[in-house]
Design a protein around this motif. Structure first.
Motif, short mmCIF file in Angstrom:
data_model
loop_
_atom_site.label_atom_id
_atom_site.label_comp_id
_atom_site.label_asym_id
_atom_site.label_seq_id
_atom_site.Cartn_x
_atom_site.Cartn_y
_atom_site.Cartn_z
N ALA A 113 0.82 -1.21 0.00
CA ALA A 113 0.00 0.00 0.00
C ALA A 113 0.86 1.26 0.00
O ALA A 113 0.59 2.22 -0.74
N VAL A 114 1.90 1.27 0.81
CA VAL A 114 2.79 2.44 0.91
C VAL A 114 3.53 2.66 -0.40
O VAL A 114 3.67 3.79 -0.87
N VAL A 115 4.02 1.57 -1.01
CA VAL A 115 4.73 1.69 -2.29
C VAL A 115 3.82 2.29 -3.35
O VAL A 115 4.20 3.22 -4.05
N ARG A 116 2.60 1.76 -3.45
CA ARG A 116 1.66 2.28 -4.45
C ARG A 116 1.34 3.76 -4.21
O ARG A 116 1.33 4.57 -5.14
N ARG A 117 1.10 4.10 -2.95
CA ARG A 117 0.77 5.50 -2.61
C ARG A 117 1.93 6.44 -2.92
O ARG A 117 1.75 7.49 -3.55
N GLU A 118 3.11 6.07 -2.47
CA GLU A 118 4.26 6.96 -2.66
C GLU A 118 4.68 7.06 -4.12
O GLU A 118 5.24 8.06 -4.54
N ASN A 119 4.40 6.01 -4.89
CA ASN A 119 4.72 6.04 -6.32
C ASN A 119 3.72 6.89 -7.09
O ASN A 119 4.11 7.63 -7.99
N THR A 120 2.44 6.82 -6.73
CA THR A 120 1.43 7.57 -7.48
C THR A 120 1.23 8.99 -6.95
O THR A 120 1.00 9.90 -7.74
N GLN A 121 1.35 9.17 -5.64
CA GLN A 121 1.08 10.48 -5.05
C GLN A 121 2.34 11.19 -4.57
O GLN A 121 2.31 12.39 -4.34
N ASP A 166 6.96 10.95 -4.61
CA ASP A 166 8.08 11.04 -5.54
C ASP A 166 8.83 9.73 -5.74
O ASP A 166 9.90 9.71 -6.35
N LEU A 167 8.30 8.62 -5.23
CA LEU A 167 9.00 7.34 -5.35
C LEU A 167 9.10 6.96 -6.83
O LEU A 167 8.08 6.83 -7.51
N PRO A 168 10.32 6.78 -7.34
CA PRO A 168 10.50 6.50 -8.78
C PRO A 168 9.98 5.12 -9.19
O PRO A 168 10.04 4.17 -8.42
N ASP A 169 9.51 5.05 -10.43
CA ASP A 169 8.96 3.81 -10.98
C ASP A 169 9.96 2.65 -10.96
O ASP A 169 9.58 1.50 -10.74
N PHE A 170 11.24 2.94 -11.20
CA PHE A 170 12.21 1.85 -11.36
C PHE A 170 12.44 1.04 -10.09
O PHE A 170 12.90 -0.10 -10.17
N ILE A 171 12.14 1.58 -8.93
CA ILE A 171 12.36 0.84 -7.70
C ILE A 171 11.12 0.05 -7.25
O ILE A 171 11.22 -0.86 -6.44
N VAL A 172 9.99 0.37 -7.83
CA VAL A 172 8.73 -0.29 -7.44
C VAL A 172 8.79 -1.81 -7.60
O VAL A 172 8.39 -2.53 -6.68
N PRO A 173 9.30 -2.37 -8.71
CA PRO A 173 9.33 -3.83 -8.82
C PRO A 173 10.14 -4.52 -7.71
O PRO A 173 9.76 -5.60 -7.24
N LEU A 174 11.22 -3.90 -7.29
CA LEU A 174 12.02 -4.48 -6.20
C LEU A 174 11.23 -4.49 -4.89
O LEU A 174 11.23 -5.49 -4.16
N LEU A 175 10.57 -3.39 -4.60
CA LEU A 175 9.79 -3.29 -3.37
C LEU A 175 8.59 -4.24 -3.40
O LEU A 175 8.28 -4.89 -2.40
N MET A 176 7.96 -4.35 -4.56
CA MET A 176 6.81 -5.25 -4.67
C MET A 176 7.22 -6.71 -4.63
O MET A 176 6.43 -7.57 -4.23
N GLU A 188 7.92 5.33 3.26
CA GLU A 188 6.99 6.37 3.72
C GLU A 188 7.67 7.72 3.86
O GLU A 188 7.08 8.76 3.58
N GLU A 189 8.92 7.71 4.30
CA GLU A 189 9.65 8.95 4.57
C GLU A 189 10.66 9.28 3.47
O GLU A 189 11.59 10.05 3.69
N TYR A 190 10.47 8.69 2.28
CA TYR A 190 11.36 8.96 1.15
C TYR A 190 11.27 10.42 0.74
O TYR A 190 10.18 10.97 0.60
N GLU A 191 12.41 11.03 0.56
CA GLU A 191 12.49 12.42 0.09
C GLU A 191 13.52 12.48 -1.03
O GLU A 191 14.66 12.06 -0.86
N THR A 192 13.10 13.02 -2.16
CA THR A 192 13.99 13.15 -3.31
C THR A 192 15.26 13.91 -2.95
O THR A 192 16.35 13.57 -3.38
N TRP A 193 15.09 14.92 -2.13
CA TRP A 193 16.22 15.80 -1.79
C TRP A 193 16.73 15.55 -0.37
O TRP A 193 17.25 16.46 0.27
#
Length: 84
Positions: A9-17, A19-29, A53-58
């Motif tokens: 749930a967190v991966v989907r939320r942070e990816n869509t809403q 800044d979590l990049p698409d390329f890391i989603v398959p590893l997390l899933m 949850e606390e991922y920050e691009t910067w």
């Protein structure tokens, strides 16, 4: 909600809403979708949830670290032995 369902749930939320990049989603899933492979390692999965949850691009761009970076997430994935 178990920790694996929460991770998904967190991966989907942070990816869509967020800044979590698409390329890391398959590893997390891979972790979220295969709880039996990570049985007994729920503490590390919980750490992964927090880092996503606390991922920050910067997160490391100023004088004090804020949130977690992709490097932090990758470090946790490495501890779980999940790689590209």
């Amino acid at each position: 909600m178990d920790i694996f369902t929460k991770l998904a749930a967190v991966v989907r939320r942070e990816n869509t809403q967020g800044d979590l990049p698409d390329f890391i989603v398959p590893l997390l899933m891979r972790v979220a979708d295969h709880p039996a492979d990570f049985s007994g390692r729920e503490e590390l999965v919980a750490e992964l949830v927090k880092r996503v949850e606390e991922y920050e691009t910067w997160s490391e761009m100023c004088c004090e670290k804020q949130g977690f970076s992709l490097e932090d997430i990758h470090r946790t994935l490495d501890r779980l032995k999940v790689r590209y």
